[in-house]
Design a protein around this motif. Structure first.
Motif, PDB file in Angstrom:
ATOM      1  N   UNK A 133    -102.768  34.841  71.918  1.00 42.27           N
ATOM      2  CA  UNK A 133    -102.474  34.910  73.351  1.00 42.27           C
ATOM      3  C   UNK A 133    -102.464  36.263  73.824  1.00 42.27           C
ATOM      4  N   UNK A 134    -102.102  37.311  73.245  1.00 43.96           N
ATOM      5  CA  UNK A 134    -101.817  38.612  73.623  1.00 43.96           C
ATOM      6  C   UNK A 134    -100.514  38.794  74.545  1.00 43.96           C
ATOM      7  N   UNK A 193    -118.852  42.242  76.941  1.00 45.66           N
ATOM      8  CA  UNK A 193    -118.329  43.395  77.656  1.00 45.66           C
ATOM      9  C   UNK A 193    -119.378  44.659  77.560  1.00 45.66           C
ATOM     10  N   UNK A 194    -120.412  44.487  76.774  1.00 43.50           N
ATOM     11  CA  UNK A 194    -121.332  45.598  76.862  1.00 43.50           C
ATOM     12  C   UNK A 194    -122.420  45.386  77.597  1.00 43.50           C
ATOM     13  N   UNK A 195    -122.756  44.046  78.412  1.00 38.41           N
ATOM     14  CA  UNK A 195    -123.699  43.882  79.504  1.00 38.41           C
ATOM     15  C   UNK A 195    -123.449  44.694  80.604  1.00 38.41           C
ATOM     16  N   UNK A 244    -117.094  38.709  88.275  1.00 35.13           N
ATOM     17  CA  UNK A 244    -117.520  38.466  86.832  1.00 35.13           C
ATOM     18  C   UNK A 244    -116.454  38.635  85.798  1.00 35.13           C
ATOM     19  N   UNK A 245    -115.643  37.556  85.885  1.00 38.51           N
ATOM     20  CA  UNK A 245    -114.609  37.544  84.573  1.00 38.51           C
ATOM     21  C   UNK A 245    -114.983  36.994  83.265  1.00 38.51           C
ATOM     22  N   UNK A 246    -115.741  37.630  82.665  1.00 39.63           N
ATOM     23  CA  UNK A 246    -116.515  37.242  81.518  1.00 39.63           C
ATOM     24  C   UNK A 246    -115.555  37.577  80.416  1.00 39.63           C
ATOM     25  N   UNK A 247    -115.599  36.885  79.245  1.00 40.76           N
ATOM     26  CA  UNK A 247    -114.377  37.233  78.020  1.00 40.76           C
ATOM     27  C   UNK A 247    -115.301  38.553  77.249  1.00 40.76           C
ATOM     28  N   UNK A 248    -114.974  39.801  77.483  1.00 39.91           N
ATOM     29  CA  UNK A 248    -115.519  40.802  77.056  1.00 39.91           C
ATOM     30  C   UNK A 248    -115.790  40.953  75.586  1.00 39.91           C
ATOM     31  N   UNK A 250    -106.334  35.061  75.995  1.00 38.43           N
ATOM     32  CA  UNK A 250    -105.887  36.377  75.777  1.00 38.43           C
ATOM     33  C   UNK A 250    -107.014  37.408  76.561  1.00 38.43           C
ATOM     34  N   UNK A 251    -108.252  36.962  76.243  1.00 34.76           N
ATOM     35  CA  UNK A 251    -109.312  37.769  76.886  1.00 34.76           C
ATOM     36  C   UNK A 251    -109.063  37.601  78.666  1.00 34.76           C
TER      37      UNK A 251
END
Lengths: 310, 236
Positions: A58-59, B136-138, B88-92, A184-185
């Motif tokens: 979970x970080x 994260x690299x997009x 844009x809260x994507x999961x990096x 976590x992300x």
């Protein structure tokens, strides 16, 4: 990717069982001194693996996992000779899980450094509460007579390692585990895709308390006495975090690698040059955080990849 | 107009600080509803309250006949009320496809995710090209497409879009604005908070102007577009 992962997993599981079978032979081959070291090693692996299940996934960095260890030890020590040990040790784990469950709702509402400090503070609070309780009842420390042999305790501790590791493997592959990774992300994004964020965090925190609780119970039996300041020693929390970082907190192999590394280091230096040992631990921690934040496990992966391509 | 989402006297905010002071609004079935207003007027707070990220202090949110203001966010997602958050809260550290897959964790979407993901790739061919790449690299535009695609993976009935073109290159923003009306054809209702007043009112069936946590004007998209008072409110 999934198939490669499961392949690695099966190979890892074979390594794991072979390694644990070897460790189970230590008492008969290497004698009592090494049996104690093996017991220590297994204890660290078990606790660190449980810590990783929550903090690695979970970080949320818990700097107070010793509280579960201490509570487990307290349950076993205070019920010693009144209830059988096969019941008392699991009860230590359950008591630790209950404590985690009760405190999780307020504790898990804060994040980042505040969470770290809060878990540390909570462990100190419980430590001094139990210390006062013991003093008031006139039991500053308890002697435990007729505890099981070190061999038996080692086998039980190996059982805890298996339990903690299989739990981690199982969780990693489950929807629950993917939910934790996503938390976590990015926690807000996790909520927007429909991950029950608070519930998942509470479950992970509670599960991660069980094995440390039982390990604490076993270690109280090993030392044959119970002293509050010893079983709630914050150094235990720090060591667990250090082992996880050095081994690799995002990897099921991490706790094994980290624990072996530090236990070997301590064997080499602790008796001959204790100050030197602490300096080395600090130095390694700094080096790993800067140069290998994903620990020895990630370093091994990198070696393997470069060997294949090179 | 049939309302799919009905907001009645919503008040909410952050702790002691109240941001929304009694919001009344409707989101029509398969329609685009625009929410315009200056920075700090309460657009994001409203969307976050509707999504359940922020608790509702008082008032009711109706999804069809059901009151949902007390439901936790994941249960609202399971009902099809899905937010695409601002920024844009994507999961990096997850790949594009893994990101999309997380969008389908809710009960209704879970089993059909492999079918939904094809539809998302049809809508955003760029994401198919980048399938295995870490999010994260997009680029910013690709991340916004991914965030939008991830929202669609949950099979929304009501899609809450928070500033979907913020900080994007004009050409990418145009692309996003072209795609949003297509979504209503799949029977999705859209509530969109946006700074780009003219463009959003061009595509919206209905619009609300929000100022200081209250709705101060409401009309059809085109009527608001031609109302000089709107531009004034927008400038604060």
């Amino acid at each position: 990717m999934t198939s490669a992962f499961s392949l690695l997993k099966t190979r890892f599981v074979w390594f794991l069982f072979a390694g644990l079978l070897l460790i189970a032979q230590v008492p008969s081959i290497l004698g009592s001194y090494w049996t104690l070291i093996a017991l220590n090693l297994m204890m660290w692996v078990a606790i660190t693996q449980s810590w990783t299940l929550f903090s690695g996934m979970t970080g949320y960095i818990s700097l107070g996992h010793v509280v579960f260890y201490g509570v487990g030890a307290y349950v076993v020590a205070s019920t010693f000779n009144t209830i059988p040990l096969w019941l008392a040790v699991p009860m230590g784990g359950i008591a630790a899980a209950l404590l985690a469950l009760v405190v999780s709702v307020p504790v898990l509402r804060v994040r980042g450094p505040y969470f770290v400090i809060l878990t540390f503070g909570l462990a100190e609070l419980v430590k001094f509460s139990i210390l006062n309780l013991e003093t008031v009842s006139g039991k500053s420390s308890r002697l435990l007579f007729g505890t099981p042999s070190i061999e038996i305790l080692l086998y039980c501790m190996i059982g805890l390692v298996v339990l903690a590791t299989l739990t981690t493997l199982f969780v990693t592959c489950s929807r629950f585990g993917r939910g934790l990774t996503v938390i976590r992300e990015d926690e807000v994004a996790a909520a927007t895709v429909g991950v029950p964020v608070l519930r998942y965090k509470i479950i992970a925190y509670t599960i991660s308390a069980i094995v440390p609780g039982m390990a604490g119970g076993l270690m109280a039996l090993k030392s044959t006495y119970f002293e509050v300041l010893q079983v709630f020693n914050p150094i235990i929390s720090f060591t667990v975090v250090t082992m996880a970082i050095i081994g690799g907190s995002g990897d099921v192999r991490g706790p094994f690698l980290g624990a072996v590394f530090l236990v070997l280091l301590s064997e080499l230096f602790w008796t001959t040059a204790p100050q030197f040992y602490m300096i080395l631990v600090g130095l390694f921690l700094i080096l790993f955080v800067i140069f290998a934040p994903n620990g020895i496990a990630a370093f091994l992966d990198k070696l393997q990849i470069s060997r294949k391509s090179g | 107009m049939n309302a799919r989402l009905k907001v009645e006297g919503i008040r909410s905010g952050y702790g002691e600080i109240q941001v929304l002071r009694g919001i009344e609004m409707l989101c029509g079935e398969a329609q685009i509803t625009a929410l315009v207003g200056s920075n700090g007027a309460g657009k994001s707070t409203l969307l976050r309250t509707l999504a359940g990220i922020l608790p509702t202090a008082t008032g009711r949110i109706l999804h069809g006949e059901a009151e949902i203001q007390r439901l936790p966010s994941h249960e609202r997602v399971a009902r099809g009320i899905i937010m695409v958050p601002e920024g844009r809260l994507v999961f990096p550290d997850l790949s594009v496809e893994e990101n999309l897959r997380t969008g389908a964790v809710n009960v209704r979407a879970r089993d059909v995710w492999s079918k939904t993901v094809k539809e998302v790739y049809d809508l955003f061919p760029r994401l198919l090209e980048r399938q295995k790449q870490l999010a994260g690299t997009l680029s910013g535009g690709e991340q916004q497409m991914l965030a939008l695609g991830r929202g669609l993976m949950g099979l929304p009935e009501v899609l809450l879009l928070d500033e979907p073109t913020l900080g994007l290159a004009p050409s990418v923003a145009t692309q996003i604005f072209n795609i949003i009306p297509q979504l209503t054809e799949s029977n999705i209702s859209i509530l969109i908070a946006e700074q780009d007043l003219n463009r959003v009112l061009d595509i919206a069936h209905f619009g609300y102007v929000i100022e200081n946590g209250r709705i101060t004007m409401q009309d059809t998209g085109s009527a608001l577009r031609n109302n000089p008072a709107v531009a004034e409110a927008y400038l604060g």
